[in-house]
Design an enzyme around this catalytic site. Sequence first.
Site, PDB file in Angstrom:
ATOM      1  N   ASP A 152      12.329  23.269  29.827  1.00  0.00           N
ATOM      2  CA  ASP A 152      11.037  22.576  29.963  1.00  0.00           C
ATOM      3  C   ASP A 152      10.615  22.445  31.424  1.00  0.00           C
ATOM      4  OD1 ASP A 152      10.479  22.305  27.243  1.00  0.00           O
ATOM      5  OD2 ASP A 152      11.741  20.540  27.079  1.00  0.00           O
ATOM      6  N   GLY A 159      -1.105  21.233  18.915  1.00  0.00           N
ATOM      7  CA  GLY A 159      -0.060  22.232  18.733  1.00  0.00           C
ATOM      8  C   GLY A 159      -0.231  23.475  19.576  1.00  0.00           C
ATOM      9  N   ARG A 210      19.228  19.166  22.108  1.00  0.00           N
ATOM     10  CA  ARG A 210      19.065  18.280  23.251  1.00  0.00           C
ATOM     11  C   ARG A 210      19.866  16.993  23.048  1.00  0.00           C
ATOM     12  NH1 ARG A 210      13.397  19.964  24.631  1.00  0.00           N
ATOM     13  NH2 ARG A 210      12.885  21.595  23.147  1.00  0.00           N
ATOM     14  N   ASP A 240      15.113  14.152  25.959  1.00  0.00           N
ATOM     15  CA  ASP A 240      14.701  15.261  25.095  1.00  0.00           C
ATOM     16  C   ASP A 240      14.519  16.548  25.889  1.00  0.00           C
ATOM     17  OD1 ASP A 240      12.397  13.496  25.943  1.00  0.00           O
ATOM     18  OD2 ASP A 240      11.276  15.264  25.328  1.00  0.00           O
TER      19      ASP A 240
END
Length: 500
Positions: free
Chosen positions: A268, A132, A189, A258
């Site tokens: 991203d 994470g 997305r 995604d």
Amino acid sequence: MTSALEKNRPGAAFAFDNSYAGLPQRFFAPQAPTPVAEPWLIKLNEPLAEELGLDVEVLRRDGAAIFSGNLVPEGALPLAMAYAGHQFGGFSPVLGDGRAILLGEVVGRNGKRYDIQLKGAGQTPFSRRGDGRAALGPVLREYIISEAMFALGIPATRALAAVTTGEPVYREEVLPGAVFTRVAASHIRVGTFQFFAARGDAEGVRALADYVIDRHYPELKEAENPYAALFEAVSERQAALIARWLHIGFIHGVMNTDNMTVSGETIDFGPCAFMDIYNPSTVFSSIDHHGRYAYANQPAIGQWNLARLGETLLPLIDADQDSAVDKANAVIRAYGERFQAHWLKGMRAKIGLEGEEDGDLELVQALLALMQAQGADFTLTFRRLSDLAGDDAAEPGFATSFREPDSSGEWLARWRGRLSRDPQTAAGRAAAMRSVNPVFIPRNHRVEQAIEAAVESADFSLFEALLKVLAKPYEDQPSFAAYMEPPKPNERVLQTFCGT
């Protein structure tokens, strides 16, 4: 007017107005950030904070705690979003935010709604075996590229802040940890729609589509078929976006479903890169082994991703499946024409054409073929062409872009002949070309140098300098002339890495 007492409340910088958290709980998992040891604020994007209506004074004071996840601001409803996705063509029914936590939404001074998300804020129910966390290098990369894209005029998510955590992260080596604060029109997305469609959750798809229309395309509410209109609107934005990528030599690197927003923003930036020498087959991403997401393949991948979105919307587009398929296919086929129109319009602008003639496409293609054959730098070739367009067109730099300087003569003669039939003045043409042909881009070697100095020596001076240069990409900045130059052979970045 905010009182002094209110300003002193911990985390009082945000006026959250959360809507996604009001959707059914299967859309997300409530998840608070995991605190870190010693947060330190590397960078706060104060102009963006002001545009979002945030209290900059409070953020200067509490920013390290807030943007690390140690202090959850008042009004936040932190959550991890659920989504699926095709990754390099293979479908994963459950992905979700494995290291990102949506704090909430704010309404900016322009009246638009924005997500505030922490990347690297700790584990979520979607983390699978991940920790994470995020390493400092990828956080700085995303900050640099996000803000460069904004300055270049490309729709993209933004960088609000970056902090170090005072904790290590363990990848192939031990690296300093960091958290990135991302601002987006939304984080919905194509893969978000796929998450519900894969489960046969028709009501989930409908609720998501209604939410997207309400948030991003409210003008479609009165359309005869709002869901078909939604698919067409997303297609239009995606065609325009990918055309803009190609205009600046941008290679996303990981165009999975995604990683494609329905808002039309670039998102991203893990293995993304900017092309130096023009070659349409250019690939930088270390995980793109077969060139699926190469520079020239991006328009077709955009169409493929849209087809995946269309599949999820079929039951909403028409109750009759055959009719729904026909309507969706019409949109998918039209995407190619939409993209080509946006791309050619932008390329005309890059070579200084205001009017349209049938031979313009071939003229553009001839220049690109020459650039490829001669190993020309993509960015500088177009910038130097801009310098040839004015009244004082004696700038010799264009020819020197090519290995054989004389090789450009025939094309230049054709170009000048075409300009003679165009309505613009020479001065107006040169100014217009300089406004679309940047002199500064995030050169891959410069980005890597800034990251290396920060990671290895805690020296953020190159990071700050690069941000300063890239904030004005279309302006000549003589004191930063070195930043416009392509890499030397020993400086070339041949591969980029996702960094997750």
